[in-house]
Enzyme design. Structure first.
Site, PDB file in Angstrom:
ATOM      1  N   THR A 121      36.031  38.437  43.526  1.00  0.00           N
ATOM      2  CA  THR A 121      34.957  38.418  44.779  1.00  0.00           C
ATOM      3  C   THR A 121      34.045  37.391  44.923  1.00  0.00           C
ATOM      4  O   THR A 121      33.434  37.292  43.751  1.00  0.00           O
ATOM      5  CB  THR A 121      34.162  39.775  44.802  1.00  0.00           C
ATOM      6  OG1 THR A 121      35.171  40.813  45.070  1.00  0.00           O
ATOM      7  CG2 THR A 121      33.206  39.706  45.796  1.00  0.00           C
ATOM      8  N   GLN A 167      45.266  40.602  47.720  1.00  0.00           N
ATOM      9  CA  GLN A 167      44.889  41.836  47.307  1.00  0.00           C
ATOM     10  C   GLN A 167      44.552  42.701  48.233  1.00  0.00           C
ATOM     11  O   GLN A 167      43.247  42.453  49.058  1.00  0.00           O
ATOM     12  CB  GLN A 167      43.977  41.558  45.969  1.00  0.00           C
ATOM     13  CG  GLN A 167      43.760  42.926  45.305  1.00  0.00           C
ATOM     14  CD  GLN A 167      42.648  42.855  44.161  1.00  0.00           C
ATOM     15  OE1 GLN A 167      41.516  42.885  44.637  1.00  0.00           O
ATOM     16  NE2 GLN A 167      43.047  43.167  42.944  1.00  0.00           N
ATOM     17  N   HIS A 225      45.210  47.149  44.994  1.00  0.00           N
ATOM     18  CA  HIS A 225      43.948  47.186  43.872  1.00  0.00           C
ATOM     19  C   HIS A 225      43.943  48.701  43.297  1.00  0.00           C
ATOM     20  O   HIS A 225      43.382  49.464  43.882  1.00  0.00           O
ATOM     21  CB  HIS A 225      42.705  46.763  44.528  1.00  0.00           C
ATOM     22  CG  HIS A 225      41.641  46.474  43.492  1.00  0.00           C
ATOM     23  ND1 HIS A 225      41.620  46.686  42.305  1.00  0.00           N
ATOM     24  CD2 HIS A 225      40.700  45.679  43.668  1.00  0.00           C
ATOM     25  CE1 HIS A 225      40.471  46.265  41.559  1.00  0.00           C
ATOM     26  NE2 HIS A 225      40.174  45.651  42.260  1.00  0.00           N
ATOM     27  N   ASN A 284      39.654  49.266  38.375  1.00  0.00           N
ATOM     28  CA  ASN A 284      38.261  48.953  38.454  1.00  0.00           C
ATOM     29  C   ASN A 284      37.597  50.024  39.222  1.00  0.00           C
ATOM     30  O   ASN A 284      36.394  49.829  39.647  1.00  0.00           O
ATOM     31  CB  ASN A 284      38.027  47.574  38.958  1.00  0.00           C
ATOM     32  CG  ASN A 284      38.624  46.492  38.087  1.00  0.00           C
ATOM     33  OD1 ASN A 284      38.954  46.701  37.191  1.00  0.00           O
ATOM     34  ND2 ASN A 284      38.424  45.230  38.700  1.00  0.00           N
ATOM     35  N   TYR A 300      38.130  51.814  41.934  1.00  0.00           N
ATOM     36  CA  TYR A 300      38.348  51.842  43.432  1.00  0.00           C
ATOM     37  C   TYR A 300      39.031  52.810  43.766  1.00  0.00           C
ATOM     38  O   TYR A 300      39.748  53.684  43.056  1.00  0.00           O
ATOM     39  CB  TYR A 300      38.587  50.654  44.021  1.00  0.00           C
ATOM     40  CG  TYR A 300      37.713  49.563  43.763  1.00  0.00           C
ATOM     41  CD1 TYR A 300      36.442  49.825  44.344  1.00  0.00           C
ATOM     42  CD2 TYR A 300      37.886  48.248  42.855  1.00  0.00           C
ATOM     43  CE1 TYR A 300      35.153  48.583  43.981  1.00  0.00           C
ATOM     44  CE2 TYR A 300      36.762  47.520  42.629  1.00  0.00           C
ATOM     45  CZ  TYR A 300      35.579  47.516  43.259  1.00  0.00           C
ATOM     46  OH  TYR A 300      34.901  46.757  42.634  1.00  0.00           O
ATOM     47  N   ARG A 354      47.696  46.301  40.638  1.00  0.00           N
ATOM     48  CA  ARG A 354      46.825  45.982  39.859  1.00  0.00           C
ATOM     49  C   ARG A 354      46.269  47.086  38.852  1.00  0.00           C
ATOM     50  O   ARG A 354      45.627  48.202  39.634  1.00  0.00           O
ATOM     51  CB  ARG A 354      45.554  45.145  40.031  1.00  0.00           C
ATOM     52  CG  ARG A 354      44.653  44.374  38.851  1.00  0.00           C
ATOM     53  CD  ARG A 354      43.701  43.475  39.105  1.00  0.00           C
ATOM     54  NE  ARG A 354      43.577  42.530  38.376  1.00  0.00           N
ATOM     55  CZ  ARG A 354      42.507  41.899  37.916  1.00  0.00           C
ATOM     56  NH1 ARG A 354      41.440  42.183  38.601  1.00  0.00           N
ATOM     57  NH2 ARG A 354      42.543  40.802  36.790  1.00  0.00           N
ATOM     58  N   ASN A 388      32.666  51.013  37.391  1.00  0.00           N
ATOM     59  CA  ASN A 388      32.314  52.085  38.346  1.00  0.00           C
ATOM     60  C   ASN A 388      32.649  53.308  37.963  1.00  0.00           C
ATOM     61  O   ASN A 388      33.074  54.445  38.716  1.00  0.00           O
ATOM     62  CB  ASN A 388      33.032  51.715  39.765  1.00  0.00           C
ATOM     63  CG  ASN A 388      32.793  50.355  40.233  1.00  0.00           C
ATOM     64  OD1 ASN A 388      31.650  50.167  40.484  1.00  0.00           O
ATOM     65  ND2 ASN A 388      33.721  49.556  40.590  1.00  0.00           N
ATOM     66  N   GLY A 405      40.395  34.265  34.628  1.00  0.00           N
ATOM     67  CA  GLY A 405      39.694  34.534  35.994  1.00  0.00           C
ATOM     68  C   GLY A 405      38.401  33.456  36.134  1.00  0.00           C
ATOM     69  O   GLY A 405      38.150  32.340  36.823  1.00  0.00           O
ATOM     70  N   ARG A 406      37.528  33.804  35.304  1.00  0.00           N
ATOM     71  CA  ARG A 406      36.157  33.021  35.242  1.00  0.00           C
ATOM     72  C   ARG A 406      36.382  31.321  35.151  1.00  0.00           C
ATOM     73  O   ARG A 406      35.811  30.531  35.645  1.00  0.00           O
ATOM     74  CB  ARG A 406      34.800  33.366  34.397  1.00  0.00           C
ATOM     75  CG  ARG A 406      34.616  34.754  34.731  1.00  0.00           C
ATOM     76  CD  ARG A 406      33.741  35.085  33.822  1.00  0.00           C
ATOM     77  NE  ARG A 406      33.040  36.764  33.776  1.00  0.00           N
ATOM     78  CZ  ARG A 406      33.706  37.533  33.037  1.00  0.00           C
ATOM     79  NH1 ARG A 406      34.785  37.505  32.438  1.00  0.00           N
ATOM     80  NH2 ARG A 406      33.467  38.818  33.428  1.00  0.00           N
TER      81      ARG A 406
END
Length: 361
Positions: free
Chosen positions: A25, A99, A179, A182, A184, A231, A239, A320-321
């Site tokens: 995001t 996604q 997704h 995480n 959701y 994923r 969360n 990722g990062r």
């Protein structure tokens, strides 16, 4: 040359390497309307040397939106915006999946047009905050108590996922990723501590994974199962979505997705400092349960990626990062070049700074 830089086939495409840019995001969509834009197209095209790009989480409906300034894929304007992105990525030689994202309870009515959030059960995500922009006043607020989804709600969301998959292909994406990680919506059905239902969608493992299977079937009917990825995050507690027996649950999920014939499973490993480790035995069990392409992401280095690919329980690796600050990451990894560090203050929101202005080698 190691396996990391070798090609692999996915969804009718030959990926040029095993390096994945996973969904991240960045909150730079055009407002109002949550529309992907030219700046986003530049950002993704800069990173098209990845074997596969998976877009940032993209909400399938207004009610599926968890955070301000994230893009959607349910309006004509949003589809047109994403077309700019995919055209530029394809022109740069990239392959890109969208996604698809419904956050369920991880939101606030300020992000959902004033409508109460929905979830598998009326169980709040306690001590979780989300980003809102209310009348030009951005900030963080607590999530709200969701309403348990009725059978009609479930049917409605299945239709929204199916339409979003069609919209993604119409926008030029090469496939979609659901997704289901995480914390959701899909994850809220999967994990035992967020699913308190007593109907066919709750209780046993098979019941809790029913919603995921129905979503997979809906999007597969629309675009073909090989263009569908999923994923998962078996051990993350993001969360506050937790499963009491993750190995049992997620091996069942892997078997169900194998039966459904999806193109890949993308596993997000817990990546904070004291996170639970996902054992090699668990990964090998997933490999045995699922015969398609397996992607792993979570603080991987080139050395760890090479080891995972050599051991056979992973087929691609997400970085990722590192992709935030290194648009040419595959080249840097292959040539052993040092990596730029990202600026954490520019991760979410803003313009070019900290987004499209990182240098290449």
């Amino acid at each position: 040359m190691t396996l990391l830089f070798s090609p692999i086939d996915l969804a009718g495409k030959t990926l040029k390497n095993r390096i994945v840019m996973p969904p991240m995001t960045r909150s730079r969509s055009t407002q109002p309307g949550d529309i992907a834009n030219d700046l986003m197209a530049t950002y993704y095209a800069q990173r098209a040397s990845a074997g596969l790009i998976v877009s940032e989480g993209t909400q399938i409906s207004e009610l599926g939106k968890g955070y301000a300034w994230t893009p959607g894929i349910y309006s004509n304007e949003q589809v047109a915006g994403w077309s700019k992105v995919t055209n530029k990525v394809h022109s740069a030689g990239g392959v890109m999946f969208a996604q698809l994202w419904h956050v369920g309870r991880v939101t606030h009515s300020d992000n959902t047009g004033g409508v109460q959030p929905i979830s598998a059960s009326a169980v709040a995500a306690k001590d979780v905050k989300v980003f809102v922009d209310t009348n030009g006043e951005p900030g963080f607020v607590d999530t709200q108590l969701p309403r348990e989804m009725s059978k009609q709600d479930i049917e409605n969301v299945l239709v929204e996922f199916r339409q979003a998959a069609k919209n993604a292909v119409d926008a030029g994406f090469d496939g979609i990723e659901l997704h289901a990680a995480n914390g959701y919506l899909i994850n809220q059905f999967l994990d035992s501590q967020s699913n308190a239902r007593n109907d066919e969608y709750g209780g046993s493992v098979q019941n809790r994974l029913r919603f995921l299977v129905e979503v997979v079937n809906a999007v597969s009917d629309e675009i073909g199962s090989k263009k569908v990825g999923v994923r998962l995050a078996p051990l993350t507690t993001l969360n506050v979505t937790v499963d009491d027996n993750p190995e049992q649950t997620y091996l069942a999920v892997a078997r169900a997705l194998n039966d459904a014939g999806v193109g890949y499973i993308h596993i997000a490993e817990a990546d904070w400092d004291d996170a639970p480790l996902m054992s090699v035995e668990f990964k090998q069990a997933i490999r045995k349960a699922y015969s398609g392409v397996l992607i792993y992401a979570g603080k991987y280095t080139k050395e760890r990626a090479d080891e995972a690919l050599a051991q056979g329980w992973a087929d691609l690796i997400g970085f990722g990062r590192p992709f935030v600050a290194n648009p040419d990451l595959p080249t840097r990894l292959e040539q052993g070049k040092p990596l730029n560090s990202h600026n954490p203050d520019t991760l979410f929101g803003g313009a070019e700074q900290g987004y499209t202005d990182y240098p290449t080698v």
